[in-house]
Design an enzyme around this catalytic site. Structure first.
Site, short mmCIF file in Angstrom:
data_model
loop_
_atom_site.label_atom_id
_atom_site.label_comp_id
_atom_site.label_asym_id
_atom_site.label_seq_id
_atom_site.Cartn_x
_atom_site.Cartn_y
_atom_site.Cartn_z
N SER A 1 -16.58 -4.09 7.85
CA SER A 1 -15.27 -4.29 8.48
C SER A 1 -14.26 -4.15 7.36
O SER A 1 -13.63 -5.12 6.92
CB SER A 1 -15.19 -5.69 9.13
OG SER A 1 -13.89 -5.91 9.65
N GLU B 1 -13.82 -15.07 9.66
CA GLU B 1 -13.74 -14.52 8.30
C GLU B 1 -13.39 -15.59 7.27
O GLU B 1 -12.22 -15.90 7.04
CB GLU B 1 -12.70 -13.39 8.23
CG GLU B 1 -12.58 -12.80 6.83
CD GLU B 1 -11.58 -11.65 6.71
OE1 GLU B 1 -10.89 -11.33 7.70
OE2 GLU B 1 -11.49 -11.06 5.63
N ARG C 1 0.84 -1.21 0.00
CA ARG C 1 0.00 0.00 0.00
C ARG C 1 0.87 1.25 0.00
O ARG C 1 0.57 2.24 -0.68
CB ARG C 1 -0.91 0.03 1.24
CG ARG C 1 -1.73 -1.23 1.45
CD ARG C 1 -3.02 -1.26 0.66
NE ARG C 1 -3.79 -2.45 1.00
CZ ARG C 1 -3.77 -3.58 0.27
NH1 ARG C 1 -3.08 -3.66 -0.84
NH2 ARG C 1 -4.49 -4.63 0.66
N SER D 1 -14.30 -5.78 2.29
CA SER D 1 -14.53 -5.12 1.00
C SER D 1 -13.87 -5.87 -0.15
O SER D 1 -14.35 -5.78 -1.29
CB SER D 1 -14.10 -3.65 1.03
OG SER D 1 -12.74 -3.49 1.31
N GLY D 2 -12.80 -6.57 0.11
CA GLY D 2 -12.27 -7.56 -0.83
C GLY D 2 -11.76 -7.08 -2.17
O GLY D 2 -11.58 -7.89 -3.07
N GLY D 3 -11.56 -5.77 -2.32
CA GLY D 3 -11.08 -5.27 -3.61
C GLY D 3 -12.16 -4.54 -4.41
O GLY D 3 -11.91 -4.09 -5.53
N ARG E 1 -9.41 -1.92 2.69
CA ARG E 1 -9.15 -1.06 1.54
C ARG E 1 -10.24 -0.01 1.32
O ARG E 1 -9.95 1.13 0.98
CB ARG E 1 -8.97 -1.91 0.29
CG ARG E 1 -7.62 -2.56 0.24
CD ARG E 1 -7.57 -3.72 -0.72
NE ARG E 1 -8.24 -4.90 -0.20
CZ ARG E 1 -8.32 -6.06 -0.85
NH1 ARG E 1 -7.79 -6.16 -2.05
NH2 ARG E 1 -8.90 -7.10 -0.30
N LYS F 1 -17.53 -12.31 9.32
CA LYS F 1 -17.00 -11.36 8.32
C LYS F 1 -16.90 -12.06 6.97
O LYS F 1 -15.87 -12.66 6.64
CB LYS F 1 -15.62 -10.85 8.78
CG LYS F 1 -14.94 -9.94 7.79
CD LYS F 1 -13.79 -9.17 8.43
CE LYS F 1 -13.03 -8.37 7.39
NZ LYS F 1 -12.12 -7.40 7.99
#
Ligand code: 13P
Length: 341
Positions: free
Chosen positions: A289, A177, A32, A261-263, A292, A219
């Site tokens: 949760s 998760e 990042r 959010s996973g991308g 990104r 999650k």
């Protein structure tokens, strides 16, 4: 003890609040920082996270808890205040990522098993003493030719359930998760089918390992097409399919579901959550949760410069407020446009 655990789980999914996933491992945060041209030093990682934890409005009103990485839970702000204390002072709950990452799984080419169960009971005790009241473990399920296999799904679900049982014994709420990745070119139906199967196996394992569902937060991924899929889906379709798969497997004793959010783009992640809450008639709280989707904007605004801290805090607060509205089913494109005023 159960009552304490359940109260924390409920607080994590309190109305209009969600979780900030700031638990990037050292290698992930480096990626990042590379993208914004910032060197990944211990001080820069501290400065960046301190910027978010000192965003008063966001932390007080929209962020119920923060998932930390091992380095961060031990770090002090520039003025010597432990970062954990900054979070607590804002009325938010410190949490900790305790898995040791997804590693190639022996005998299962292309699939991973999340490690970190050995010695976990001892580590949880230490993290509790450092202030953590919830934890996170991520099982990773990739979609591809011939995968996932039942063997890899079972191993990951078993590890998630063993982790959750150990957390509850340590009086720490487990975030469970199971992430079905959105990499690849599969369509939304394939994501549905795999997530349907994964959730079934995960809840069977949670039952077998005697995990109390009142004291967990789930999650999951949303039901979305792969990033490279030819056909993308409407917001309504993602919302409808995601709620349908969750209703099929998640008992109403689970207090809340906080999505990763996973991308997805940050606005998509917000719009999808809002659309699900607007469907109504849900047996559990739905919230965010996000890693990104909460941090992309502030990272860009910050770019490693002290003079950008106020702008980065404004960007973080805006994203957190949009997601808070979404968790209440009150988000709209007009709200989004009021931005950065
Ligand atoms: P993303 O929202 O970036 O997917 O991160 C959430 C998370 O904690 C993944 O484990």
């Amino acid at each position: 003890m159960n009552a304490e655990l359940d109260a924390i789980a409920q607080k994590m999914v309190a109305d209009g609040k969600g979780i900030l996933a700031a638990d990037e491992s050292t290698s992930t945060i480096k990626k990042r920082f590379d993208a914004i041209g910032v060197e990944s030093t211990e001080d820069n990682r501290r400065d960046y996270r301190e910027m978010m934890f000192r965003s008063d409005e966001a932390m007080r009103d929209y962020i119920s808890g923060v998932i930390l990485f091992d380095e961060t839970i031990r770090q002090k702000a520039k003025d010597g205040t432990p970062l954990v204390q900054l979070i607590q002072n804002a009325g938010s709950i410190p949490g900790i990522k305790v898995d040791a990452g997804a590693k190639p799984m022996a005998g299962f080419p292309g699939e991973t098993i999340t490690e970190g169960l050995d010695g976990l009971a001892g580590r949880l005790k230490e993290y509790y003493d450092l202030g953590a009241r919830f934890a996170k473990w991520r099982g990773v399920i990739d979609i591809g030719a011939g995968i996932p296999t039942p063997g890899a799904v079972a191993a990951n679900a078993h590890a998630l359930a063993r982790y959750a049982a150990l957390c509850q014994e340590a009086n720490i709420v487990p975030i469970v998760e199971p992430e079905v990745l959105m990499d690849g070119d599969h369509g939304i139906e394939r994501c549905y089918e795999v997530t349907d199967y994964v959730l079934k196996v995960v809840f069977d394992e949670l039952y077998a390992q005697r995990v109390r569902l009142e004291g967990i937060v789930l999650k999951p991924n949303m039901i979305v097409p792969g990033k490279k899929a030819r056909t993308q889906a409407s917001i309504e379709e993602v919302a409808e399919k995601t709620v349908r798969v969750l209703k099929s497997h998640v008992p109403s004793t689970v207090p809340g579901i906080a999505f990763l959010s996973g991308g997805q783009s940050d606005q998509d992640a917000t719009a999808h959550l809002d659309a699900m809450v607007k469907l109504g008639n849900l047996p559990w709280k739905l919230t965010y949760s996000y890693g990104r989707a909460l941090q992309a904007a502030p990272q860009k605004a910050w770019a490693g410069k002290a003079e950008n801290v106020a702008a980065a805090q404004a960007a973080f607060t805006h994203r957190a407020r949009m997601n808070s509205l979404a968790a209440l089913g009150q988000w709209s494109a007009e709200q989004e446009a009021k931005k950065a005023a």
